[in-house]
Design a protein around this motif. Structure first.
Motif, PDB file in Angstrom:
ATOM      1  N   ILE A 139       0.836  -1.197   0.000  1.00  0.00           N
ATOM      2  CA  ILE A 139       0.000   0.000   0.000  1.00  0.00           C
ATOM      3  C   ILE A 139       0.872   1.250   0.000  1.00  0.00           C
ATOM      4  N   THR A 151      -8.419  -3.068  -0.080  1.00  0.00           N
ATOM      5  CA  THR A 151      -7.501  -2.524   0.917  1.00  0.00           C
ATOM      6  C   THR A 151      -6.332  -1.807   0.245  1.00  0.00           C
ATOM      7  N   THR A 189      -6.644   1.866  -0.929  1.00  0.00           N
ATOM      8  CA  THR A 189      -6.458   2.999  -0.015  1.00  0.00           C
ATOM      9  C   THR A 189      -5.144   3.725  -0.287  1.00  0.00           C
ATOM     10  N   GLU A 226      -4.643   7.166   7.042  1.00  0.00           N
ATOM     11  CA  GLU A 226      -3.434   6.341   7.096  1.00  0.00           C
ATOM     12  C   GLU A 226      -3.548   5.282   8.189  1.00  0.00           C
ATOM     13  N   SER A 248      -5.721   2.586   6.810  1.00  0.00           N
ATOM     14  CA  SER A 248      -5.021   1.857   5.757  1.00  0.00           C
ATOM     15  C   SER A 248      -3.951   0.932   6.324  1.00  0.00           C
ATOM     16  N   ALA A 298     -12.590   0.023   5.181  1.00  0.00           N
ATOM     17  CA  ALA A 298     -11.469   0.795   4.642  1.00  0.00           C
ATOM     18  C   ALA A 298     -11.799   1.371   3.272  1.00  0.00           C
ATOM     19  N   VAL A 337     -11.885   5.459   3.350  1.00  0.00           N
ATOM     20  CA  VAL A 337     -10.701   6.181   2.896  1.00  0.00           C
ATOM     21  C   VAL A 337     -10.952   6.970   1.606  1.00  0.00           C
TER      22      VAL A 337
END
Length: 574
Positions: free
Chosen positions: A77, A252, A255, A304, A307, A328, A332
């Motif tokens: 990520i 996920t 993000t 953050e 995430s 998420a 986000v």
């Protein structure tokens, strides 16, 4: 193509950030002027993608077990964030290979996954062929069919609005194998387009889009396309189940696109505010502007925290990812859209310039980011997925059994993780949501720190108010009764408040699991500043009174202006 090795112990995302900052100079592949021209011409960002290939980014899309370097989803990520902070289009265009391959990682056939892993590390592109014209996110309505032949399968039909469908060598295709409406009537097939018979595979034209103009958003038509039995991903009838589990990973990772876009937006806005004068003062000195920037910092750090915890939860709490990933993905990108809009207000007309200010990059990133909320299920799709799990979450909350060990691993950002095990993912959150269930634990630990003098007293009222908000949410969850017809608007509002509490809880857990042995705290961590502004922001968005954290907010805005937004990360030294 060999992965870029670690240099002097630096993390891959740090190395990539340094490389792309260098490439953002005049004449580089990430020079804003060059990126603007690609956007204007709606041209695929081939040269920026080449830089990412040479860095070895494709290896980070492949789990270590299958020959790659994906050992930490949170680190992936961060890598995606590093690209998106320069250009969301490039990040979308390149990272799509992970999305296309994720189903193969979930199915976890060693031979199939190992072979695909080698191809990706060598630079092959994989596209995820899920959606169809007229059906959108309704995967159950898919019409592309797969019929058995003597040696394998025959595929017929069309996939549309597919990222990299034209450029991909491999298509991971969701196909109907059973009767209409049967969730077990779908299979997945990894199709090597180079091995198909002439005339059985047609690449559909690129679709012109408002944002991510240079991305290869197109489609594919298969007509009598025959593939061997070994092309099937997972067992018969498991196609939709595998896709839904793979979405827990890909949602996920999305993000990172939002975080990178917000990094970029903050950088542009702060540079403008630090140079522009109004009423005889710099914009960055005006109280209203500083409030906008303080809220933006709080939202960025909350995003953050969500995430990071979500990325690490894929390793540490895989049986809770059906809930965590939906939260998420809803929270986000939606929060990021609002943050970017607020900063656009600060920039005024310059937010709409296509050339005059910062090569028009703010207008471009605002357009590009809008698509992120739609990728892999829109905000409402993810909230609906969360709502369907409310009864499971209520029962788990009543048992009061959070996975404390798994949560500690997810929230302690400085600790190593167990290998990613996608086969451990489940379709529903029967285990509940440890992030919210363990809020009383985190509150109690932080109160002990306040008593011991290792956490600021200013956190006390915020903890009380946040604990009360989470307790009220839990009571409402216990009283929630699902409907068998359309989901009411009130349920979506409840889901929104669930996301806000999750975000505040993620921040609180990251704080309470920080590395106590670290050296002097950074400006973000000193005096609990970032946590104080994050909890206060969460409480305001929940329409609950919160004690003002003016000193903490002012200190973070000063740090924001000093670093032009580059220091706004929880990964800064504790």
């Amino acid at each position: 193509m060999s992965p870029t090795p670690l240099v002097r112990g630096k993390a891959p995302h740090t190395l990539l950030r340094e490389l792309l900052d260098e490439q953002a100079g005049p004449g580089g592949a990430f020079d804003p002027a060059a990126l603007r021209e690609l956007d204007r011409d709606e041209a695929f960002p081939a040269e920026p993608c080449r830089v990412l290939d040479e860095f070895g980014l494709p290896a980070h899309y492949v789990p270590v077990a299958h020959g790659g370097r994906l050992g930490d989803l949170a680190e992936l990520i961060r890598l995606v964030r590093s690209v998106a902070r320069h250009d969301v289009t490039v990040a979308v265009a390149h990272a799509k290979t992970l999305l296309g391959a994720a189903s193969v990682w979930v199915a976890d056939d060693a031979d199939q996954a190992g072979a695909l892993g080698r191809r990706i590390v060598d630079g092959q592109i994989v596209s995820w062929a899920l959606t169809e014209r007229g059906h959108g996110a309704d995967l159950l309505a898919g019409e592309l069919t797969a019929e058995r032949t003597g040696t394998g399968w025959r595929l017929d039909g069309e996939k549309w609005l597919i990222n990299n469908a034209t450029r991909a060598d491999q298509l991971c295709v969701l196909a109907r194998t059973g009767r209409s409406g049967d969730a077990r009537g779908f299979g997945l097939f990894l199709v090597d387009t180079r091995a198909l018979a002439p005339g059985s595979h047609e690449r559909l034209p690129k679709v012109r889009t408002h944002g991510i103009r240079g991305a290869d958003i197109s489609g594919a038509r298969l007509t009598g396309a025959t593939v061997p039995a070994s092309a099937q991903v997972g067992p018969d009838g498991a196609g939709l189940e595998i896709v839904l589990k793979a979405l827990q990973l890909t949602r996920t990772v999305c993000t990172g696109l939002s975080l990178g876009a917000c990094d970029h937006a903050l950088n542009l806005a702060v540079r403008f505010a630090a140079q522009r004068r109004l009423y005889g003062r710099l914009l960055s000195e005006l109280p209203r502007v500083r409030r906008i920037l303080a809220d933006a910092v709080a939202d960025l750090l909350l995003m953050e925290a969500v995430s990071e915890v979500a990325g690490r939860a894929a390793h540490a709490l895989p049986r809770e990812m059906a809930v965590v990933s939906a939260v998420a993905k809803a929270y986000v990108p939606g929060t990021a859209d609002a943050l970017i809009a607020d900063l656009g207000e600060l920039l005024g007309v310059r937010a709409f310039f296509t050339e005059e200010y910062a090569d028009g990059m703010f207008a471009k990133l605002e357009r590009d980011h809008r698509i992120v909320a739609i990728f892999d299920g829109s905000t409402d799709v993810n909230r609906h997925a969360l709502i369907k799990q409310f009864p499971l979450l209520a029962r788990a909350a009543a048992r009061r059994g959070p996975d404390r060990e798994g949560l500690a691993a997810a929230a302690a950002l400085h600790t190593p993780l167990d290998p990613l095990a996608p086969r451990s993912l489940t379709l529903a959150g029967n285990r509940g949501c440890s992030v919210l269930q363990a809020v009383p634990d985190a509150v109690a630990r932080t109160r002990e720190e306040i008593t011991a003098g290792t956490a600021p007293a200013a956190l006390g009222p915020l903890l009380d108010a946040f604990a009360a908000a989470c307790a009220e949410l839990e009571r409402e969850l216990a009283e929630y009764r699902p409907t068998f017809e359309d989901v009411p608007a009130a349920a979506f509002e409840f889901a929104r408040r669930y996301e806000l509490c999750f975000a505040g809880a993620a921040a609180l857990h990251v704080w309470s699991h920080r590395d106590a042995r670290a050296g002097p705290p950074s400006p973000l961590w000193a005096e609990g500043r970032w946590l104080r502004v994050c909890l206060a922001r969460t409480l305001r968005r929940l329409d609950r009174p919160a004690a003002a954290q003016q000193d903490a907010a002012e200190a973070l805005v000063e740090e924001l202006v000093r670093t032009e937004g580059r220091g706004m990360t929880l990964l800064s030294a504790r």
